[in-house]
Design a protein around this motif. Structure first.
Motif, PDB file in Angstrom:
ATOM      1  N   HIS A  21       2.488   8.522 -25.226  1.00 60.62           N
ATOM      2  CA  HIS A  21       3.305   9.407 -24.396  1.00 60.62           C
ATOM      3  C   HIS A  21       4.075  10.419 -25.238  1.00 60.62           C
ATOM      4  N   GLN A  22       3.870  10.389 -26.535  1.00 61.05           N
ATOM      5  CA  GLN A  22       4.524  11.339 -27.444  1.00 61.05           C
ATOM      6  C   GLN A  22       3.724  12.635 -27.449  1.00 61.05           C
ATOM      7  N   VAL A  23       3.948  13.415 -26.416  1.00 57.73           N
ATOM      8  CA  VAL A  23       3.147  14.617 -26.246  1.00 57.73           C
ATOM      9  C   VAL A  23       4.054  15.845 -26.258  1.00 57.73           C
TER      10      VAL A  23
ATOM     11  N   ILE B  19      -1.648  30.719 -17.293  1.00 59.75           N
ATOM     12  CA  ILE B  19      -1.794  30.195 -18.641  1.00 59.75           C
ATOM     13  C   ILE B  19      -2.025  28.685 -18.528  1.00 59.75           C
ATOM     14  N   PRO B  20      -3.117  28.189 -19.098  1.00 61.01           N
ATOM     15  CA  PRO B  20      -3.372  26.752 -18.986  1.00 61.01           C
ATOM     16  C   PRO B  20      -2.294  25.925 -19.673  1.00 61.01           C
ATOM     17  N   ALA B  21      -2.008  24.769 -19.111  1.00 64.79           N
ATOM     18  CA  ALA B  21      -1.021  23.867 -19.696  1.00 64.79           C
ATOM     19  C   ALA B  21      -1.707  23.022 -20.758  1.00 64.79           C
ATOM     20  N   MET B  22      -1.246  23.169 -22.003  1.00 61.91           N
ATOM     21  CA  MET B  22      -1.843  22.411 -23.097  1.00 61.91           C
ATOM     22  C   MET B  22      -0.778  21.546 -23.764  1.00 61.91           C
ATOM     23  N   GLY B  23      -1.174  20.335 -24.088  1.00 61.28           N
ATOM     24  CA  GLY B  23      -0.288  19.435 -24.806  1.00 61.28           C
ATOM     25  C   GLY B  23      -0.924  18.992 -26.105  1.00 61.28           C
ATOM     26  N   LYS B  24      -0.066  18.531 -27.022  1.00 57.91           N
ATOM     27  CA  LYS B  24      -0.593  18.008 -28.285  1.00 57.91           C
ATOM     28  C   LYS B  24       0.031  16.641 -28.547  1.00 57.91           C
ATOM     29  N   CYS B  25      -0.826  15.688 -28.866  1.00 59.02           N
ATOM     30  CA  CYS B  25      -0.382  14.323 -29.097  1.00 59.02           C
ATOM     31  C   CYS B  25       0.233  14.190 -30.493  1.00 59.02           C
ATOM     32  N   HIS B  26       1.399  13.529 -30.567  1.00 57.22           N
ATOM     33  CA  HIS B  26       2.062  13.287 -31.851  1.00 57.22           C
ATOM     34  C   HIS B  26       1.326  12.269 -32.688  1.00 57.22           C
ATOM     35  N   ASP B  27       0.700  11.329 -32.014  1.00 58.85           N
ATOM     36  CA  ASP B  27       0.133  10.190 -32.727  1.00 58.85           C
ATOM     37  C   ASP B  27      -1.260  10.464 -33.281  1.00 58.85           C
ATOM     38  N   CYS B  28      -2.095  11.181 -32.504  1.00 53.33           N
ATOM     39  CA  CYS B  28      -3.462  11.400 -32.994  1.00 53.33           C
ATOM     40  C   CYS B  28      -3.796  12.893 -33.126  1.00 53.33           C
ATOM     41  N   SER B  29      -2.809  13.762 -32.830  1.00 52.93           N
ATOM     42  CA  SER B  29      -2.961  15.221 -32.997  1.00 52.93           C
ATOM     43  C   SER B  29      -3.975  15.860 -32.064  1.00 52.93           C
ATOM     44  N   LYS B  30      -4.425  15.119 -31.072  1.00 49.93           N
ATOM     45  CA  LYS B  30      -5.361  15.718 -30.130  1.00 49.93           C
ATOM     46  C   LYS B  30      -4.647  16.733 -29.234  1.00 49.93           C
ATOM     47  N   GLU B  31      -5.316  17.865 -29.002  1.00 53.04           N
ATOM     48  CA  GLU B  31      -4.806  18.836 -28.038  1.00 53.04           C
ATOM     49  C   GLU B  31      -5.621  18.711 -26.764  1.00 53.04           C
ATOM     50  N   PHE B  32      -4.939  18.754 -25.642  1.00 51.36           N
ATOM     51  CA  PHE B  32      -5.652  18.532 -24.387  1.00 51.36           C
ATOM     52  C   PHE B  32      -4.963  19.256 -23.244  1.00 51.36           C
ATOM     53  N   HIS B  33      -5.704  19.380 -22.148  1.00 50.82           N
ATOM     54  CA  HIS B  33      -5.213  20.064 -20.956  1.00 50.82           C
ATOM     55  C   HIS B  33      -4.290  19.126 -20.165  1.00 50.82           C
ATOM     56  N   LEU B  34      -3.065  19.550 -19.955  1.00 48.66           N
ATOM     57  CA  LEU B  34      -2.089  18.744 -19.218  1.00 48.66           C
ATOM     58  C   LEU B  34      -2.227  18.993 -17.722  1.00 48.66           C
ATOM     59  N   ARG B  35      -2.203  17.930 -16.963  1.00 45.94           N
ATOM     60  CA  ARG B  35      -2.191  18.108 -15.507  1.00 45.94           C
ATOM     61  C   ARG B  35      -0.762  18.079 -14.975  1.00 45.94           C
ATOM     62  N   SER B  36       0.127  17.452 -15.709  1.00 46.08           N
ATOM     63  CA  SER B  36       1.531  17.447 -15.330  1.00 46.08           C
ATOM     64  C   SER B  36       2.354  17.199 -16.585  1.00 46.08           C
ATOM     65  N   TYR B  37       3.682  17.285 -16.438  1.00 45.69           N
ATOM     66  CA  TYR B  37       4.581  17.054 -17.564  1.00 45.69           C
ATOM     67  C   TYR B  37       4.439  15.654 -18.147  1.00 45.69           C
ATOM     68  N   TYR B  38       4.009  14.720 -17.351  1.00 44.42           N
ATOM     69  CA  TYR B  38       4.079  13.326 -17.767  1.00 44.42           C
ATOM     70  C   TYR B  38       2.723  12.747 -18.135  1.00 44.42           C
TER      71      TYR B  38
END
Ligand SMILES: [Zn+2]
Length: 110
Positions: A92-94, A64-83
Motif C-alpha cells: 500500500h506504499q504507493v 491525464i491518466p492516474a499513475m502510481g509508483k510502488c515504494h517496495d518494488c518500484s512498479k509503476e501502474f495505472h491507479l483506479r482510485s487513491y487507495y
C-alpha cells in the motif's frame, strides 16, 4: 458545485494571461483522480465565460491518466482510485505520480 469555482478560476487565469486579447481556445488538463466531471466543466465554462474575454472560446479537456509508483518494488501502474494497492506485490506504499492535475495547458488568443 465544485466545478463552478474551478471554472471561475480557469477563466480568471486565462483572462489575466491573455494581455487583454480575446481568448479563442483553451486546453485544460484534468487528471483522472481529480473529482471533476468533464461535462460539468464544459457546462460551467460556457456560463462563466459569458461577458469575459473567453466568451465563445473552444474548450478542450485532456484527461491525464492516474499513475502510481510502488515504494517496495518500484512498479509503476495505472491507479483506479487513491487507495489502490500495488498490483505486483500488494504493497500500500504507493506514491501518486499523476492524475491530480487541473490546469490550463494551452490557450489561443486572437
Ligand atoms: Zn509493489
Amino acid at each position: 458545485m465544485h466545478e463552478l469555482s474551478l471554472t471561475q478560476g480557469v477563466v480568471e487565469i486565462c483572462e489575466s494571461n491573455s494581455g487583454g486579447r480575446r481568448v479563442t481556445a483553451v486546453v485544460l488538463e484534468v487528471g483522472e483522480l481529480s473529482s471533476v466531471v468533464p461535462e460539468a466543466l464544459e457546462f460551467c465554462f460556457e456560463a462563466c465565460s459569458k461577458g469575459t474575454l473567453l466568451e465563445g472560446a473552444r474548450l478542450t479537456i485532456e484527461r491525464i491518466p492516474a499513475m502510481g509508483k510502488c515504494h517496495d518494488c518500484s512498479k509503476e501502474f495505472h491507479l483506479r482510485s487513491y487507495y489502490n494497492s500495488c498490483p505486483s506485490c500488494g504493497s500500500h506504499q504507493v506514491t501518486i505520480k499523476s492524475g491530480e492535475e487541473l490546469r490550463v495547458k494551452e490557450m489561443e488568443v486572437d
